[in-house]
Enzyme design. Structure first.
Site, PDB file in Angstrom:
ATOM      1  N   HIS A 125       0.824  -1.216   0.000  1.00 15.73           N
ATOM      2  CA  HIS A 125       0.000   0.000   0.000  1.00 15.73           C
ATOM      3  C   HIS A 125       0.854   1.260   0.000  1.00 15.73           C
ATOM      4  O   HIS A 125       1.972   1.270   0.507  1.00 15.73           O
ATOM      5  CB  HIS A 125      -1.036   0.000   1.126  1.00 15.73           C
ATOM      6  CG  HIS A 125      -0.488  -0.062   2.525  1.00 15.73           C
ATOM      7  ND1 HIS A 125      -0.150   1.054   3.257  1.00 15.73           N
ATOM      8  CD2 HIS A 125      -0.236  -1.120   3.339  1.00 15.73           C
ATOM      9  CE1 HIS A 125       0.271   0.683   4.469  1.00 15.73           C
ATOM     10  NE2 HIS A 125       0.245  -0.629   4.535  1.00 15.73           N
ATOM     11  N   ASP A 127      -0.164   4.333   1.184  1.00 17.60           N
ATOM     12  CA  ASP A 127      -0.381   5.316   2.265  1.00 17.60           C
ATOM     13  C   ASP A 127       0.354   4.931   3.541  1.00 17.60           C
ATOM     14  O   ASP A 127       0.792   3.780   3.706  1.00 17.60           O
ATOM     15  CB  ASP A 127      -1.885   5.480   2.545  1.00 17.60           C
ATOM     16  CG  ASP A 127      -2.539   4.188   3.039  1.00 17.60           C
ATOM     17  OD1 ASP A 127      -2.236   3.113   2.492  1.00 17.60           O
ATOM     18  OD2 ASP A 127      -3.346   4.262   3.986  1.00 17.60           O
ATOM     19  N   ASP A 160       6.175  -0.044   6.966  1.00 16.59           N
ATOM     20  CA  ASP A 160       4.738  -0.162   6.684  1.00 16.59           C
ATOM     21  C   ASP A 160       4.301   0.970   5.781  1.00 16.59           C
ATOM     22  O   ASP A 160       3.963   2.026   6.268  1.00 16.59           O
ATOM     23  CB  ASP A 160       3.986  -0.149   8.024  1.00 16.59           C
ATOM     24  CG  ASP A 160       2.500  -0.332   7.852  1.00 16.59           C
ATOM     25  OD1 ASP A 160       2.069  -0.749   6.772  1.00 16.59           O
ATOM     26  OD2 ASP A 160       1.760  -0.038   8.810  1.00 16.59           O
ATOM     27  N   GLU A 194      -4.902   1.801   2.801  1.00 19.40           N
ATOM     28  CA  GLU A 194      -4.940   0.611   3.664  1.00 19.40           C
ATOM     29  C   GLU A 194      -5.087   0.988   5.127  1.00 19.40           C
ATOM     30  O   GLU A 194      -5.743   0.294   5.899  1.00 19.40           O
ATOM     31  CB  GLU A 194      -3.663  -0.223   3.468  1.00 19.40           C
ATOM     32  CG  GLU A 194      -3.701  -1.606   4.121  1.00 19.40           C
ATOM     33  CD  GLU A 194      -3.293  -1.648   5.588  1.00 19.40           C
ATOM     34  OE1 GLU A 194      -3.613  -2.650   6.247  1.00 19.40           O
ATOM     35  OE2 GLU A 194      -2.684  -0.678   6.081  1.00 19.40           O
ATOM     36  N   GLU A 195      -4.456   2.093   5.519  1.00 18.70           N
ATOM     37  CA  GLU A 195      -4.423   2.439   6.951  1.00 18.70           C
ATOM     38  C   GLU A 195      -5.760   2.960   7.476  1.00 18.70           C
ATOM     39  O   GLU A 195      -5.923   3.140   8.677  1.00 18.70           O
ATOM     40  CB  GLU A 195      -3.320   3.473   7.233  1.00 18.70           C
ATOM     41  CG  GLU A 195      -1.909   2.975   6.904  1.00 18.70           C
ATOM     42  CD  GLU A 195      -1.422   1.867   7.829  1.00 18.70           C
ATOM     43  OE1 GLU A 195      -2.146   1.505   8.773  1.00 18.70           O
ATOM     44  OE2 GLU A 195      -0.314   1.360   7.594  1.00 18.70           O
ATOM     45  N   ASP A 220       0.678 -10.304   0.660  1.00 17.23           N
ATOM     46  CA  ASP A 220       0.612  -8.941   1.190  1.00 17.23           C
ATOM     47  C   ASP A 220       1.512  -8.845   2.419  1.00 17.23           C
ATOM     48  O   ASP A 220       2.142  -9.834   2.830  1.00 17.23           O
ATOM     49  CB  ASP A 220      -0.853  -8.612   1.534  1.00 17.23           C
ATOM     50  CG  ASP A 220      -1.137  -7.111   1.624  1.00 17.23           C
ATOM     51  OD1 ASP A 220      -0.205  -6.296   1.487  1.00 17.23           O
ATOM     52  OD2 ASP A 220      -2.318  -6.755   1.835  1.00 17.23           O
ATOM     53  N   HIS A 467       4.328   2.042  12.996  1.00 16.05           N
ATOM     54  CA  HIS A 467       3.340   3.035  13.466  1.00 16.05           C
ATOM     55  C   HIS A 467       3.890   3.886  14.605  1.00 16.05           C
ATOM     56  O   HIS A 467       3.135   4.628  15.227  1.00 16.05           O
ATOM     57  CB  HIS A 467       2.010   2.394  13.907  1.00 16.05           C
ATOM     58  CG  HIS A 467       1.193   1.851  12.775  1.00 16.05           C
ATOM     59  ND1 HIS A 467      -0.167   1.697  12.823  1.00 16.05           N
ATOM     60  CD2 HIS A 467       1.550   1.436  11.537  1.00 16.05           C
ATOM     61  CE1 HIS A 467      -0.609   1.194  11.672  1.00 16.05           C
ATOM     62  NE2 HIS A 467       0.422   1.022  10.881  1.00 16.05           N
TER      63      HIS A 467
HETATM   64 ZN   LIG Z   1       0.486  -1.700   6.340  1.00 17.63          ZN
END
Ligand SMILES: [Zn+2]
Length: 497
Positions: A125, A127, A160, A194-195, A220, A467
């Site tokens: 992804h 984003d 991520d 995705e987030e 994924d 994150h």
């Molecule tokens: Zn992710």
């Protein structure tokens, strides 16, 4: 008589100990899933892969809530997409590129020569999550500067999920530049949100479904090789074969309210508190007799300390002990059962006013052993004696079951396990349950072979940036990702099985 009885008991004890020991020593003797001989991947420069990731991090593709980016805010996504075209010319010459209608999600198709082979779908992804305001200064490299410091690329999205996205594009570029032409069609889907909701991937999968596309495998983000793993204390690779579902229940108690100078017993707040305590004390049941958890244990067996291995090999005897030791660690508890998390609470708005309405939101992450319906039934059962309590689906009314558990006895898993074992220098490979959610959950509509794995090797410390502050990935891992994804594409470029 007594002597005979003693001998009988002794015989029984020896038999039981014998069974325990035999089971312990044979536990986890062979790996879960098959293995393949890995093809040689083209040479891909770790330095340029890292440099490309650093550049990709500078596009601030931050999503904060569903519907992001808002109209007029798409600039960072469009700039990232233009940059991909410029940076990966061979890949773009080999593949067709389209934007999933109504979204910023990208879909690439690298047409294979054999239309009888089901395509390979590789996902990442675009984003990233925001950086908490006030924490920017705590970073070694600024979160959106794209800096490489002491062998690490720093920045939001490094793990991520821009690291994976760049790894996939490096693999495609390297393969295309080397003249590789796939027999099996290869597709890349890069979701744009995705987030938040994953609406882009959802639309992308719906588009593939409308075209009758049924991938041989969807791959994924989700897991990697972890060294040391919390399970064995040694290097261990995890391949996500399922991910947990999601439901939030809203618990409400309505009462007369009134002045707090003459309160009734069991006010709305008290009744609600009883319900929360009841849910906390009566957790959803754990079950490790089925995959993925049974296979996760089996795959870790050989590398476990003797006592742990003995317990897992003899669950008929040690089920309770294993469950309570897993449940002590939040991550372990999340692996073995549906978790219960009271989050939002509200009652009276004033200190001397009794609530007319007390409300709690309780978020459940649903294990493959359970369903949204079984969670609801459990909550109703546990709180059935609490008067005036109403239970309904809260939040946005969204609930999703855990994704189906993908098989481990096919070629797709064997290829991933082989790549994972190489990345981990021979580390055991275990099927595992992804605790969060990924875009690939939508792919269940078109394939049963969904896996969540990136060919990288990380320490638990590296993962704290996920994150969080100081998200980073090593230059070495960018080499592993590029090579590993190329090996997955090459390893799958044969007949279906
Ligand atoms: Zn992710």
């Amino acid at each position: 008589m007594l002597k005979k009885l003693m001998l009988g008991v002794l015989g029984l004890v020896i038999l039981v100990v014998g069974i325990i020991l035999v089971r312990t020593f044979t536990y986890g003797g062979s790996p879960v899933g098959g293995r393949v001989d890995l093809p040689a991947a083209p040479d891909i420069s770790a330095e340029s892969a890292a440099q490309h990731l650093a550049e990709a991090i500078r596009f601030k593709t931050v999503t904060l809530s569903g519907g992001d980016p808002r109209p007029g805010q798409e600039g960072a996504w469009l700039a990232l997409q233009d940059w991909l075209v410029e940076t990966y010319p061979a890949a773009h010459a080999a593949m067709t590129r389209e934007t999933v209608p109504g979204t910023l999600t990208l879909l690439y198709t690298w047409q294979g020569s054999d239309p009888s082979l089901k395509p390979l779908l590789l996902m990442a992804h675009q984003d990233v999550v925001p950086v908490n305001i006030g924490t920017e200064g705590d970073w070694t490299g600024a979160p959106f500067a794209g800096e490489i410091i002491d062998g690490y690329v720093y920045g939001r999205g490094a793990i991520d999920d821009k690291g994976n996205l760049i790894g996939l594009m490096e693999a495609a570029e390297g393969l295309a530049a080397s003249g590789f032409q796939p027999k099996r069609t290869v597709m890349f889907m890069f979701g744009h949100d995705e987030e938040v909701l994953g609406s882009g991937a959802q639309a992308g999968i719906a588009l593939l479904k409308s075209r009758g596309v049924e991938p041989e495998m969807a791959l994924d983000e989700g897991f990697m090789v972890i060294d040391p793993s919390p399970i064995t204390g040694k290097s261990m690779a995890f391949v996500g074969v399922s991910e947990k579902g999601y439901i939030t229940l809203k618990l409400t108690v309505v009462a007369a309210g009134g002045h707090s100078s003459q309160p009734p017993r069991n006010s709305a707040d008290v009744a609600l508190a009883r319900a929360i305590v009841a849910l906390d004390e009566n957790q959803m049941p754990a079950d490790f007799s089925r995959p993925p958890v049974s296979e996760l244990f089996l795959a870790s067996g050989q590398d476990m300390p003797f006592m742990q291995r003995m317990a897992l090999a003899n669950l008929w005897l040690f089920q309770g002990a294993v469950e309570s030791s897993m449940a002590k660690v939040p991550a372990g508890n999340a692996m073995i059962r549906t978790t219960t998390a009271p989050t939002m609470l509200s009652g009276s708005a004033k200190e001397n006013v009794l609530p007319q309405r007390a409300m709690a939101m309780v978020n459940f992450r649903i294990h493959p052993n359970d369903t949204p319906e079984s969670v609801m039934a459990h909550v109703k059962d546990v709180t059935k004696d609490i008067e005036g309590l109403e239970i309904e689906i809260g939040g946005d009314g969204i609930s999703s079951p855990a994704s189906p558990v993908s098989p481990t006895d096919n070629r797709a898993y064997a290829v991933l396990a082989s790549v994972a074992a190489e990345v981990g220098n021979g580390a055991p490979v275990a099927p595992a349950l992804v605790i969060g959610a990924t875009d690939s959950r939508y792919a269940a509509a078109i394939t049963q072979n969904i896996y969540r794995f990136a060919p990288a090797l990380m320490s638990p410390e590296d993962l704290t940036g996920f994150h969080g502050t100081n998200e980073r990935i090593s230059v070495e891992n960018m080499a592993r990702l590029s090579k590993g994804y190329a090996q997955v594409i090459l390893g799958m470029d044969g007949p279906d099985s």
